[in-house]
Design an enzyme around this catalytic site. Sequence first.
Site, PDB file in Angstrom:
ATOM      1  N   SER A 107       0.483   0.499  -2.726  1.00  0.00           N
ATOM      2  CA  SER A 107       0.817   1.855  -2.298  1.00  0.00           C
ATOM      3  C   SER A 107       1.937   1.803  -1.266  1.00  0.00           C
ATOM      4  O   SER A 107       2.041   0.843  -0.490  1.00  0.00           O
ATOM      5  CB  SER A 107      -0.408   2.538  -1.692  1.00  0.00           C
ATOM      6  OG  SER A 107      -0.055   3.757  -1.050  1.00  0.00           O
ATOM      7  N   TYR A 130      -6.545   2.266   4.806  1.00  0.00           N
ATOM      8  CA  TYR A 130      -6.130   2.181   3.406  1.00  0.00           C
ATOM      9  C   TYR A 130      -4.859   1.351   3.277  1.00  0.00           C
ATOM     10  O   TYR A 130      -4.792   0.379   2.504  1.00  0.00           O
ATOM     11  CB  TYR A 130      -5.915   3.578   2.834  1.00  0.00           C
ATOM     12  CG  TYR A 130      -5.285   3.587   1.466  1.00  0.00           C
ATOM     13  CD1 TYR A 130      -5.936   3.007   0.383  1.00  0.00           C
ATOM     14  CD2 TYR A 130      -4.040   4.180   1.250  1.00  0.00           C
ATOM     15  CE1 TYR A 130      -5.364   3.008  -0.884  1.00  0.00           C
ATOM     16  CE2 TYR A 130      -3.460   4.181  -0.008  1.00  0.00           C
ATOM     17  CZ  TYR A 130      -4.122   3.599  -1.064  1.00  0.00           C
ATOM     18  OH  TYR A 130      -3.538   3.596  -2.303  1.00  0.00           O
TER      19      TYR A 130
END
Length: 322
Positions: A107, A130
């Site tokens: 990501s 994350y």
Amino acid sequence: MKKISIIGGSGFLGESLANLCSSKKLDFVILDVKKPKIFQDRFSKFNICDTDNSDLIEGNVIINLAAEHRDDVKPLSKYSEVNIGGAKNICAIAEKKGIDTIVFTSSVAVYGFADKNTGEDGIVRPFNEYGATKAEAEKIYLDWYNKNPEKRKLIIIRPTAIFGKNNRGNIYSLFKQINSGFFLMIGSGKNVKSIAYVDNVAEFILHSLGLSSGSYLFNYVDKPDLNMNELVRFIRNTLGKGENSYFKVPLIIAMIFGYFFDFMSLFLKKPLPISSIRIKKFCADTQFNSSIEDTGYKPRVSLQDAIAETLLFEFRSNKDDI
């Protein structure tokens, strides 16, 4: 390719990838903790954190889409368990079974609040669990690759925010607010947002499998980038709402409300839909560059066509809301 094992294949991107594999008549299996809506005959229940189900992975290609990614995951250790522990398990399974090709969807969250036009050489400085666990997982996959670089192929893809039909993520929430007429622009609206269409991301994943052995890192973004004002105007025009003005809330006022909701979330001991970090993310520039064109890949669907198709499907068709 003998067979592709799609880890996390029941999710939004996984469904698009499975459809694409089927249309290209590729052999694949879907491995996930939840049953997919399609291709259930190719599905096996698989927990990426479980080391005892390696026999379910077939073929010579692993595509790992599985992740813990929501903003409100509790406890925070869940990010590490799934994103880091899962990477360790996948690499161990690949080692055990002699699988030499892994695709890992990371990501752009690994960059944190990145400078505008950040490319793959950008500084990795995540601001949340994350992004931090995705960055750590990348290192685990690189360690796996470096054990036999002449033979192995590792493709790490860092997508920007992904959208498409039937997705219920942040981009859909923006579409829905504008369609409802209750949209408020926070800040000036000049901040730029790089986004990615799900079907294009899936096509690039399969395209990347044709690369020769080696280690590859790509941001994935569909160009051209739009700032928030341009994006909102395009959405309004597509939905037939015209370019009428909309209310703008100064960032400093929005942040005061954000901190208030942060306090209320702590007091109530549950996540709330508004928070200071979500406001910061909304107003931040998330503009990225990518080297995907160097591979010869060209997106099949333009960004504006993808946005329009998604909007018309979600808000102007007769389908049941899901």
